[in-house]
Design a protein around this motif. Structure first.
Motif, PDB file in Angstrom:
ATOM      1  N   MET A   1       0.868  -1.031  -0.021  1.00 26.17           N
ATOM      2  CA  MET A   1       0.114  -0.036   0.063  1.00 26.17           C
ATOM      3  C   MET A   1       0.976   1.308   0.073  1.00 26.17           C
ATOM      4  SD  MET A   1      -2.036   2.203   2.674  1.00 26.17           S
ATOM      5  CE  MET A   1      -1.058   1.654   3.857  1.00 26.17           C
ATOM      6  N   GLU A   2       0.440   2.325  -0.788  1.00 26.84           N
ATOM      7  CA  GLU A   2       1.068   3.631  -0.968  1.00 26.84           C
ATOM      8  C   GLU A   2       0.357   4.713  -0.666  1.00 26.84           C
ATOM      9  OE1 GLU A   2       2.988   5.658  -4.734  1.00 26.84           O
ATOM     10  OE2 GLU A   2       2.998   3.667  -4.520  1.00 26.84           O
ATOM     11  N   THR A   3       0.582   5.473   0.388  1.00 27.95           N
ATOM     12  CA  THR A   3      -0.264   7.002   0.459  1.00 27.95           C
ATOM     13  C   THR A   3       0.565   7.988   0.214  1.00 27.95           C
ATOM     14  OG1 THR A   3       0.566   7.060   2.865  1.00 27.95           O
ATOM     15  CG2 THR A   3      -1.351   5.609   2.380  1.00 27.95           C
ATOM     16  N   ARG A   4      -0.029   8.936  -0.122  1.00 29.07           N
ATOM     17  CA  ARG A   4       0.469  10.255  -0.377  1.00 29.07           C
ATOM     18  C   ARG A   4      -0.341  11.475  -0.021  1.00 29.07           C
ATOM     19  NH1 ARG A   4       0.420  14.033  -5.301  1.00 29.07           N
ATOM     20  NH2 ARG A   4      -1.385  12.862  -5.974  1.00 29.07           N
ATOM     21  N   SER A   5       0.162  12.446   1.044  1.00 28.99           N
ATOM     22  CA  SER A   5      -0.785  13.599   1.471  1.00 28.99           C
ATOM     23  C   SER A   5      -0.679  14.442   0.556  1.00 28.99           C
ATOM     24  CB  SER A   5      -0.150  13.919   2.776  1.00 28.99           C
ATOM     25  OG  SER A   5      -0.280  13.018   4.047  1.00 28.99           O
TER      26      SER A   5
END
Length: 129
Positions: A1-5
């Motif tokens: 999983m990859e998140t970006r703010s």
């Protein structure tokens, strides 16, 4: 999983949230019902805002970990309160919990007329892994 703010500004950082969070390649998503200061027997707390906030955080964390997720995976955290003015002096408690887990979430704070029975604050989260 990859998140970006996604934060076009910087002011939200002192309030411990992001304007948006993008999630890519998530394996699964957990949608948590609002967690408040409710005891294991189902009774609602009659304590003050600070005590209820601490209890709500503990209940939210328990739901998340029982489901096999990590608090760091929270990407959305909605905060419901019967009094923003009463909650605000205790907001650092929530901010410290967010920092301790490395959470970078989108958030909305709602002041509502009432919550169930004697409850004053409720936390609703979406968690990914």
């Amino acid at each position: 999983m990859e998140t970006r703010s996604i934060n076009p500004w910087t002011w939200q950082e002192e309030r411990s949230y992001s304007q948006a969070v993008e999630v890519k390649n998530a394996g699964s998503t957990l949608y948590c019902a609002g967690q408040a200061a409710v005891f294991p027997d189902g009774s609602s707390s009659k304590e003050d805002m600070k005590t209820q906030l601490i209890h709500a955080i503990a209940n939210l964390e328990q739901v998340i970990t029982t489901a096999g997720y990590d608090c760091k995976g929270i990407v959305r955290l909605n905060i419901y309160t019967t009094s923003s003015a009463e909650l605000w002096p205790h907001f650092p408690i929530l901010q410290e919990w967010i920092a301790r887990h490395g959470i970078r979430q989108a958030s909305t704070l709602f002041e509502v007329k009432s919550l169930f029975e004697t409850l004053q604050v409720e936390l609703e989260a979406t968690v990914v892994k």
